[in-house]
Design a protein around this motif. Structure first.
Motif, short mmCIF file in Angstrom:
data_model
loop_
_atom_site.label_atom_id
_atom_site.label_comp_id
_atom_site.label_asym_id
_atom_site.label_seq_id
_atom_site.Cartn_x
_atom_site.Cartn_y
_atom_site.Cartn_z
N LEU A 344 90.10 -45.31 -1.43
CA LEU A 344 89.80 -43.89 -1.41
C LEU A 344 89.03 -43.53 -2.69
O LEU A 344 89.47 -43.88 -3.78
N GLY A 345 87.93 -42.80 -2.53
CA GLY A 345 87.16 -42.38 -3.70
C GLY A 345 87.95 -41.40 -4.54
O GLY A 345 87.97 -41.46 -5.77
N SER A 346 88.61 -40.48 -3.88
CA SER A 346 89.46 -39.52 -4.58
C SER A 346 90.58 -39.11 -3.64
O SER A 346 90.43 -39.21 -2.41
N VAL A 347 91.68 -38.68 -4.20
CA VAL A 347 92.82 -38.39 -3.34
C VAL A 347 93.72 -37.33 -3.96
O VAL A 347 93.86 -37.26 -5.19
N ARG A 348 94.28 -36.49 -3.08
CA ARG A 348 95.26 -35.50 -3.53
C ARG A 348 96.33 -35.38 -2.42
O ARG A 348 96.00 -35.07 -1.28
N TRP A 785 94.37 -25.63 3.28
CA TRP A 785 93.66 -26.41 2.28
C TRP A 785 93.13 -25.49 1.19
O TRP A 785 92.88 -24.34 1.45
N PRO A 786 92.83 -25.99 0.00
CA PRO A 786 93.16 -27.34 -0.42
C PRO A 786 94.63 -27.49 -0.77
O PRO A 786 95.30 -26.51 -1.05
N ALA A 787 95.09 -28.70 -0.71
CA ALA A 787 96.48 -28.98 -1.03
C ALA A 787 96.69 -28.84 -2.53
O ALA A 787 96.14 -29.60 -3.30
#
Lengths: 811, 162, 295
Positions: A344-348, A785-787
């Motif tokens: 994953l490039g970025s994750v939240r 969203w966003p989380a």
């Protein structure tokens, strides 16, 4: 540690099989009658209420009654993450079935009759039965006094407040930027799953006695040390005053990983000085079952046209029921299940444990994993559809490989999932004969829809502290003493004696395995998380190393050979390369009695710890996983468009096992785990009455798979992935259930050409999907969203909560 | 009521309400704990015992109606040649896990092998509709039963031709 | 040691050996008495302080007599025995299927025909629709005397006050040349759970190979099994054809109100009914193609 001695006997049969088949094995429930009082719990029949009056004086006068204990006798709070629970409802009832009074009598019937004589007055209060209700603005609080509960397990940055029992967060990279990129497709999915009940055949049960000022609990438990510590805390005793032993356990699957009913027997035994057995009926067992939690999941991803996942975020709501219990801890797991498997490039990720006025949930085989993999893999197929990429190809490109970062920034080692997918492709090709025309079953499937899917999943071995003592006996046999329990998985019967035998150069049959006893051996976390072979095995290996040292030192003196030239093999200590030289271990152990004293070794193990990226997590108890485990599943299903029935036509598993210490035992776990997963995916449904009781109360209403509902699983064990486990082993018993819900759901979705957003896929549910009927989905109470963290959508004291959240934020 | 039960070739006395299910009397008073108390409703098969030669769910049989019958429990089935064969086969095939369901499994499979020596997978699975196992996923039990049936048939042939 | 007073007796079992004795006992004991046959229903929820009149020693009730005209089934015949006795008997295959597929083997060895018909709380009994479709008569004995009535009438009568303390003695199923009976059941798993819907279909082909004397009975869908007269009418004179049967059933399915239960929602039972009828019709089709016998 990676010895992998060639003499490890990989087909060692279990020694408990014969007695189990003959009905001779004495499980806890088989010891519960002759000579013991019988305990019964009077339970609340409202989901939420204020206890106005509770009078047991008439009940005490009932025939046969020997002891009654109530909240007044056990005021102490306990819990896994937060000490939010007491043995009995105290002032307030929080779920239907919550214990109010425990009664011990000569017979169970007398105890029940006495329960009927308890005078009780409960004023019903508004209840929140599901998470949507619990998270509504102004919802009644399950714990109005939440702020007063002690936080037992500290975690940096944890947030909690009102009906939000716990929130944990993962953030790595710039997710907002990823979703704002002009070159990405954004795919959003939402899912909901119900609870799952273990239905282990032996109910949770315990026999307590109180002798010389100490409690002794014989318990059907997976975790003797947990029972010891929680019982002590709940009753306000020093832990040293509680001893727990565990005979053969008739199935657990997580139901017996926590301490639940043991303290009631303990309190009653202390109150009357007699031994007390508690064996719940099946209906009671199900009413108060620490189920796998129901959950709502929203997940969305930003994916480029060539299939790179540049951004991913998710919100996972987990229902903990009336008390936080396991679910507080399990919020941590989302990072390692939903957040894993793919680059994953970025994750939240936000994980929330939510209080409701329902029975507290607990641990269940591959906790948190099964539904998060269901959500992840269904979402993955939706991504593939959105960007027009073959789903196998997408997975092959994106699965974690050597050097890739997990969601928390952990660096994964080795290419594991990729080669496993390749093996699955081969396995599928080998077994791709058309099914039609082979059997009478095919006629039944005429006109049915067909679907096929391959999924990946990531799990991990829940390592953690274990201790082992090994005695080398004067007859040359060895005794292994641990707090490990045989719950059916075979570890205590097969892999552990195999390990000790190989380390000491004796036959596995020469290894005596001592039944778990907290008085005899050091701390252990318990049987769960696929950890027994790894953690207890590693501790046993360390204990054996000490014995080997002592043996070779002594033999060196006796034989006048440098100890470095000595090996232990076939029950002898001999010069390397000179078979038959030296002496038997038995004679050496006898000599030792006079020279050094008896030979024994102690070993211990705990997780070495793996680094995550600094600042990626908050509210987490485990930032990175020491031993990841991977699984690839594949299945083909047929769906009856007329009735919604799903039949599984083939099922394939490629499982990462590290090193297959006992292939027969592992394959038994895989077949059993997949079938339990089929139950979760297709049959097993927990529903609630409007007043908060679980509707299912027996094997008639809760449908576990029967022999006709299952098929043989085609299995390939993948060896060679890195592991710190002894000889490179990994836990193999927990992971087989991990991707089953996902694989079935993806295959049914393929068959139907429609989204699948809910488990279980019972016939009515499948038919509803096929007909486009409205399902109780998607969950509209998951945050938009966003989380983002710190979202506390309820409570009338929001300002105060916000302040408290600041106070609780330990970052 | 006070009464007597004829179990595994011996008489045992009991003292219970006549409606008490047989498995509770076996387990709580006679000390025969091989029949398990799992569902209490006849769904799971863990309490199966042979009554007059046929496996029945002891949880649905009042002790009053078990008087004057020939009862064989799993403990006694070890002395039945077919029963012992089934047990040995399940042990050899590493089919056992937690073990709670196996006394009932052995009861069903022994009866099946006695009444239908030509059994196959489909028949075994049909016979096991009332035997729940939560550990093993059944297939190893089914394969074992089929192999045991075949081995028994071959042994019979050998005996006949000998 | 458990003190004796703890084992105080709650229930009494009575063991009559004749039908007359059983009926006399039931009359004498009144509302405290209940007939105990196989016990597979009563033992799951035992009623306290009851007198159980056990039928185990009434030999007459265990008889099953097959004549060219009828099959007379004693009320205490078990599912297992019924299935075995009907094996290979042409025309009543559907009844054999109902007896052979209900519940599980251990329950079929105990559960009786009479118990299946008398247990009014149990809407999903396989034998009820099967015997309705077979146009069975039942013989009932009360203190006032004995009476024969159709099973259809009996299902309502058993709920009346007059039915208190009756004894169902036997069921008589007519054997009519050329008549076929099919039974289709839908469970959520392959087997082992209570059916969500049951259909029994009985008919005979007339000289033009059109269906005559059509009887359709539906179980498990509502609180009590019943016939489906509208559908019987539509199918009469038609040829045995699955697709046609499904279509007719779909048009008439509103004749039923689905029972809501925790296992399935009401709409589901109604939705699967036409398919289930189709399966029963397919069985008939197959048998007709095989000259009246199962393949």
């Amino acid at each position: 540690m990676n010895l992998r001695p060639s003499l490890a006997s990989t087909a060692f049969a279990r020694r408990d099989a014969s007695d189990k088949l003959r009905g001779r094995t004495c499980f806890t429930v088989d010891q519960a009658y002759q000579g013991h009082l019988q305990a019964y719990l009077l339970r609340a029949d409202v989901a939420s209420g204020e206890i106005l009056r509770l009078n047991v004086s008439a009940a005490r006068q009932m025939p046969g009654v020997r002891a009654i204990v109530t909240a007044a006798d056990a005021p102490y709070q306990f819990g896994i993450g937060v000490a939010d629970q007491r043995l009995f409802a105290t002032g307030r009832v929080r779920y239907k079935g919550e214990p109010l009074v425990a009664i011990a009598a000569d017979t169970l019937e007398q105890a029940k009759a006495a329960a009927g004589a308890v005078e009780i007055d409960i004023r019903p209060l508004p209840a929140v039965i599901d998470m949507a209700a619990a998270l509504t603005e102004g919802a009644p609080l399950v714990h109005p006094d939440w702020d007063g509960h002690e936080v037992v397990l500290e975690a940096r940055g944890a947030r909690r407040g009102g009906n939000l029992a716990w929130e944990s967060l993962v953030r790595r990279g710039d997710v907002d930027a990823a979703f704002a990129r002009p070159d990405v497709t954004i795919v959003e999915s939402s899912f909901a799953v119900g609870r799952q009940i273990h239905m282990q055949l032996e109910p949770r049960s315990a026999i307590a006695s109180y002798i010389d000022g100490r409690l002794h609990l014989v318990a059907s438990t997976q975790a003797p040390w947990t029972v010891k510590n929680v019982t002590a805390r709940a009753l306000g005793l020093p832990a040293s005053r509680v001893r727990v032993t565990a005979p053969a356990v008739g199935g657990g699957f997580g139901a017996k990983y926590g301490c639940t009913i043991e303290p009631y027997a303990a309190a009653l035994a202390m109150a009357c000085g007699k031994s007390v057995a508690i064996v719940p009926s099946r209906a009671e067992e199900m009413l108060s079952c620490p189920c796998r939690e129901n959950a709502d999941i929203q997940i969305r991803s930003a994916v480029t046209a060539d299939g790179h996942i540049v951004g991913r975020e998710a919100v996972v709501l987990m229902d903990c029921g009336a008390y936080g219990g396991e679910q507080i801890y399990l919020t941590t797991m989302t990072a390692h299940t939903l957040g894993s498997a793919y680059r994953l490039g970025s994750v939240r990720l936000v994980s929330r444990a939510v209080y409701t006025n329902t029975a507290p949930n607990g641990a269940f085989r591959a906790c948190n994993g099964v539904y998060n993999i269901f959500a992840l893999e269904s979402h993955t197929d939706e991504i593939c559809q959105a960007i027009g990429m073959d789903s196998f190809e997408f997975r092959r490109r994106n699965v974690l490989g050597d050097g890739d970062l997990g969601s928390t920034g952990q660096v994964f080692q080795g290419d594991v999932l990729g080669p496993m997918l390749d093996k699955m492709a081969l396995l599928r090709a080998k077994d791709d004969s058309p099914l039609s025309g082979k059997s009478s079953a095919d006629a039944r499937h005429e006109g049915w829809l067909r679907g096929r899917a391959t999924t990946v999943g990531t799990w991990f071995v829940f390592v953690g502290p274990s201790a082992a003592t090994v005695n080398l006996n004067p007859d040359g046999s060895a005794t292994l003493v641990t707090a490990g329990v045989e719950i059916g998985q075979g570890t205590m019967m097969q892999s552990l004696p195999q390990i000790v035998a190989a380390e000491l150069g004796i036959a596995p049959a020469e290894v005596v395995v001592h039944q778990a006893d907290t008085d005899a051996v050091g701390f252990d976390v318990g049987v769960g998380g696929g950890r027994t072979t790894v953690s207890l095995g590693a501790a046993a290996v360390a204990a054996c190393a000490e014995i080997r040292q002592k043996v070779t030192d002594l033999a060196s003196r006796l034989m006048q050979v440098p100890s470095s030239k000595l090996i232990l093999t076939q029950g002898r200590v001999e010069r390397q390369g000179h078979p038959g030289s030296g002496m038997t271990l038995a004679s050496l152990a006898q000599e030792a009695l006079q020279i050094t004293g008896p030979i024994s070794g102690n070993g211990s193990f705990t997780r070495p710890g793996v680094a995550a990226l600094e600042g990626c997590t908050s509210g987490h108890f485990l930032e990175a996983v020491d031993i990841p485990v991977f699984a690839v599943h594949d299945c083909e299903v047929a769906v009856d468009p007329a009735t919604g029935h799903v039949e599984v036509l083939r099922y394939h598993v490629v499982q990462d096992v590290g090193y297959a210490l006992n292939p027969s035992a592992i394959e038994g776990q895989i077949q059993g785990g997949v079938v339990q997963g089929l139950g979760y995916a297709l049959h097993e449904e927990v529903t609630f009455t409007s007043d908060g009781a679980i509707c299912q109360n027996g094997f008639g209403s809760y449908r576990v798979p029967l022999a006709q509902d299952v098929i043989p699983v085609v299995i390939e064990l993948h060896e060679g992935a890195p592991s710190i486990g002894p000889w490179g082993t990994k836990g193999a018993g927990e992971v087989p259930i991990l991707n089953v819900g996902a694989t079935i759901a993806c295959a049914v979705s393929q068959a139907a050409g429609l989204r699948v957003q809910q488990l279980p896929l019972t016939p009515p549910h499948v038919l509803a999907i096929l007909q486009g009927r409205k399902l109780p989905l998607p969950p509209d109470h998951v945050q938009a969203w966003p989380a983002r963290p710190g979202f506390i959508p309820h409570t009338t004291k929001s300002a105060k909560v916000a302040d408290n959240l600041k106070g609780k934020d330990r970052s | 009521m006070r009464g007597k039960l004829h179990i595994n070739g011996e008489w045992h006395s009991f003292h219970a309400d006549p409606a008490t299910p047989l498995h509770r009397v076996l387990r709580e008073q006679i000390g025969l704990t091989g029949a398990k108390d799992v569902c209490g409703e006849g769904f799971c098969g863990a309490c199966l015992v042979e009554v007059e030669g046929e496996p029945v769910a002891a949880c649905l049989l009042p002790v009053a109606l078990a008087e004057c019958t020939q009862i064989v429990t799993i403990e006694g089935l070890y002395h039945d040649p077919v029963g012992r064969r089934v047990m040995a086969a399940l042990e050899a095939e590493d089919a056992v896990q937690c073990g709670m369901c196996f006394p009932g499994m052995v009861m069903t499979l022994t009866h099946l092998l006695k009444t239908d020596p030509t059994t196959d997978r489909e028949k075994v699975k049909h016979a096991l509709v009332g035997n729940i196992c939560r550990c093993t996923g059944y297939e190893r039990i089914v394969s074992t039963a089929c192999r045991a049936a075949k081995a028994m048939a071959e042994a019979d042939v050998r005996e006949e031709t000998a | 040691m458990i003190p004796a007073e703890a084992l105080e007796q709650q229930t009494d079992f009575h063991h009559p050996v004749t039908v007359q004795e059983a009926v006399r006992l039931l009359a004498k004991l009144g509302t405290n008495a209940i007939v105990f046959a196989g016990g597979t229903w009563l033992m799951r929820a035992p009623a306290p302080s009851r007198h159980y009149v056990s039928l185990g020693r009434v030999a007459a009730l265990r008889q099953l007599v097959i004549t060219p005209e009828t099959v007379r089934i004693g009320a205490a015949v078990t599912h297992d025995k019924l299935a075995a006795e009907l094996q290979g008997l042409p025309g009543l295959e559907g009844l054999a299927v109902a007896a052979k597929r209900a519940a599980n083997p251990a329950i079929r060895r105990r559960a009786t025909v009479g118990g299946n018909l008398c247990t009014k709380e149990f809407p999903a009994a396989d034998l009820v629709p099967a015997l309705l479709a077979a146009e069975a008569m039942v013989k009932v004995v009360t203190p006032e005397g004995q009476a024969n009535q159709s099973l259809l009438a009996y299902l309502d009568w058993r709920r009346e006050a007059a039915a208190q303390n009756h004894l169902l003695v036997s069921v008589e199923v007519p054997q009519r040349a050329g008549r076929l009976l099919a039974h289709a059941r839908l469970t959520l798993r392959r087997a082992g759970d209570y059916p969500v819907a049951l259909i029994s279909l009985s008919a005979r082909p007339d000289a033009k190979n059109q269906l005559a004397d059509v009887v359709v009975a539906v179980g498990a869908v509502e609180d009590q099994a019943r016939r489906w007269p509208g559908l019987e009418q539509r199918l009469t004179g038609a040829t045995a054809d699955k697709a046609f049967a499904v279509k007719m059933a779909q048009e008439l399915v509103a004749d039923f109100r689905g029972r809501e239960g925790p296992e399935v929602p009401d709409w589901y039972r109604l939705h699967v009914l036409p398919e289930l009828l189709g399966r029963a019709m397919a069985q008939l089709q197959e048998r007709l193609a095989n000259g009246g016998r199962a393949a």
